[in-house]
Design a protein around this motif. Structure first.
Motif, mmCIF file in Angstrom:
data_model
loop_
_atom_site.group_PDB
_atom_site.id
_atom_site.type_symbol
_atom_site.label_atom_id
_atom_site.label_comp_id
_atom_site.label_asym_id
_atom_site.label_seq_id
_atom_site.Cartn_x
_atom_site.Cartn_y
_atom_site.Cartn_z
ATOM 1 N N LEU A 64 0.760 -1.183 0.075
ATOM 2 C CA LEU A 64 0.076 0.035 0.124
ATOM 3 C C LEU A 64 0.776 1.378 -0.169
ATOM 4 C CD1 LEU A 64 -2.930 1.409 0.433
ATOM 5 C CD2 LEU A 64 -2.470 1.184 2.841
ATOM 6 N N ALA A 65 0.760 1.962 -1.146
ATOM 7 C CA ALA A 65 1.532 3.223 -1.070
ATOM 8 C C ALA A 65 1.107 4.110 -0.169
ATOM 9 C CB ALA A 65 1.371 3.897 -2.417
ATOM 10 N N VAL A 66 2.167 4.643 0.606
ATOM 11 C CA VAL A 66 2.080 5.896 1.491
ATOM 12 C C VAL A 66 2.087 7.106 1.153
ATOM 13 C CG1 VAL A 66 2.777 6.976 3.754
ATOM 14 C CG2 VAL A 66 2.806 4.290 3.178
ATOM 15 N N ILE B 95 10.201 -1.056 10.621
ATOM 16 C CA ILE B 95 8.993 -1.688 11.587
ATOM 17 C C ILE B 95 9.064 -0.824 12.459
ATOM 18 C CG2 ILE B 95 8.489 -3.507 12.987
ATOM 19 C CD1 ILE B 95 10.613 -5.349 11.613
ATOM 20 N N VAL B 96 7.839 -0.262 12.909
ATOM 21 C CA VAL B 96 7.329 0.728 13.825
ATOM 22 C C VAL B 96 6.356 0.108 14.808
ATOM 23 C CG1 VAL B 96 6.467 2.974 14.186
ATOM 24 C CG2 VAL B 96 7.584 2.459 12.211
ATOM 25 N N ALA C 98 4.794 -2.571 9.320
ATOM 26 C CA ALA C 98 6.015 -2.895 8.502
ATOM 27 C C ALA C 98 5.902 -2.155 7.393
ATOM 28 C CB ALA C 98 6.040 -4.220 8.335
ATOM 29 N N PHE C 99 6.972 -1.425 6.857
ATOM 30 C CA PHE C 99 7.261 -0.839 5.589
ATOM 31 C C PHE C 99 8.311 -1.046 4.879
ATOM 32 C CE2 PHE C 99 5.050 2.148 8.866
ATOM 33 C CZ PHE C 99 3.995 2.373 8.400
ATOM 34 N N ILE C 100 8.130 -0.927 3.510
ATOM 35 C CA ILE C 100 9.673 -1.089 2.693
ATOM 36 C C ILE C 100 9.499 0.418 1.928
ATOM 37 C CG2 ILE C 100 8.138 -2.177 0.922
ATOM 38 C CD1 ILE C 100 10.694 -3.984 0.552
ATOM 39 N N ARG D 26 3.298 0.392 2.775
ATOM 40 C CA ARG D 26 3.056 -0.250 3.894
ATOM 41 C C ARG D 26 2.934 -1.683 3.696
ATOM 42 N NH1 ARG D 26 -2.698 0.000 7.353
ATOM 43 N NH2 ARG D 26 -1.591 -0.480 9.321
ATOM 44 N N SER D 27 3.466 -2.632 4.160
ATOM 45 C CA SER D 27 3.769 -3.947 3.784
ATOM 46 C C SER D 27 3.036 -5.093 4.547
ATOM 47 C CB SER D 27 5.074 -4.460 3.473
ATOM 48 O OG SER D 27 5.756 -4.124 4.654
ATOM 49 N N TYR D 28 2.798 -4.606 5.841
ATOM 50 C CA TYR D 28 1.992 -5.429 6.788
ATOM 51 C C TYR D 28 1.847 -4.774 8.320
ATOM 52 C CZ TYR D 28 0.601 -10.214 7.951
ATOM 53 O OH TYR D 28 -0.242 -11.329 8.478
ATOM 54 N N PHE D 29 0.917 -5.543 8.790
ATOM 55 C CA PHE D 29 0.490 -4.830 10.047
ATOM 56 C C PHE D 29 0.038 -6.091 10.885
ATOM 57 C CE2 PHE D 29 -3.238 -3.050 12.692
ATOM 58 C CZ PHE D 29 -2.540 -2.491 13.460
#
Length: 245
Positions: A43-45, A71-72, A158-160, A168-171
């Motif tokens: 998901l593009a931020v 990772i936040v 999680a972001f990349i 955004r890649s995962y939560f």
């Protein structure tokens, strides 16, 4: 409490082997789930987010600290949280107590950090009191927490990044956060995973042999080979020696 029956060593080992088969099934299932995470759409931020850190203002891209993944963990430390201002939320504090040294994530091109709404002065005081100096910890200044599902409850995003673009890649949240703290589980929620040869990852994803990237956290940038490379080479040599005999 009524405990289980007491058995002989042979019976105990038979019972352990029976459960071991299920343990291995669970491990393979976790590996398969992590492989599916690596195929999650991104998901593009699009919004610009601003944080305060030890060195001043920072964007979301700045938080990557030059690495590919971020990772936040949203930790609750701010006015209105039980324990303030001496302590963070007791559950978030327990998570922080379990965090492995981030140098090992860094060796996998991944940055881990915590984010709260408390001012930096209070965060630095808390980190010193609780022994969390090695955890990067930023102050949320806008709607980042609301936009990423962590304004009312803890969670791990999680972001990349690809160049200047962030995705955004995962939560995970709630009981999903129970497993977090060790290096392996953090890597398993990222888009690139552990980046080891045995993993089932899409074509072109970075991969190296297992163990090769392992380091000592007080020597995160060895001059030549990593300790893991040295150990792996010694192990392979021992196997060859065994075959020769």
């Amino acid at each position: 409490m009524k405990g289980p029956k007491v058995v002989s060593a042979k019976e105990w080992e038979a019972a352990r082997q029976k459960l071991l088969a299920k343990e291995k099934e669970l491990t393979r299932a976790r590996d398969a789930l992590a492989a599916e995470r690596r195929r999650m759409p991104w998901l593009a931020v699009e919004k610009e987010y601003k944080f305060e850190g030890p060195k001043g203002k920072a964007s979301l891209l700045d938080l990557f600290d030059g690495r590919r993944q971020l990772i936040v963990y949203r930790a609750f430390f701010e006015p209105g949280v039980k324990g303030w201002p001496e302590h963070a939320c007791v559950g978030c504090s327990m998570v922080a107590d379990q965090v492995a040294h981030p140098a090992h994530l860094n060796a996998r091109n991944t940055t881990l950090l915590f984010a709260s709404r408390a001012p930096q002065m209070d965060i630095e005081r808390l980190k010193a009191r609780m022994g969390w100096a090695f955890i990067p910890w930023y102050t949320i200044t806008d709607e980042f927490d609301k936009d990423f599902g962590v304004d009312e409850w803890h969670g791990t995003n999680a972001f990349i990044c690809d160049g200047d673009r962030v995705f955004r890649s995962y939560f995970i949240d709630s009981r999903g956060d129970e497993q977090m703290g060790n290096t392996w589980n953090y890597l398993d929620i990222t888009a690139l995973g552990r980046q080891e040869e045995w993993e089932d990852s899409p074509q072109g994803y970075p991969k190296t042999p297992p163990y090769e990237w392992w380091i000592w956290h007080d020597e995160p940038n060895p001059g030549s080979e990593t300790p893991g490379q040295v150990q792996l080479r010694a192990y392979r040599a021992s196997l060859k020696d065994g075959d020769a005999k």
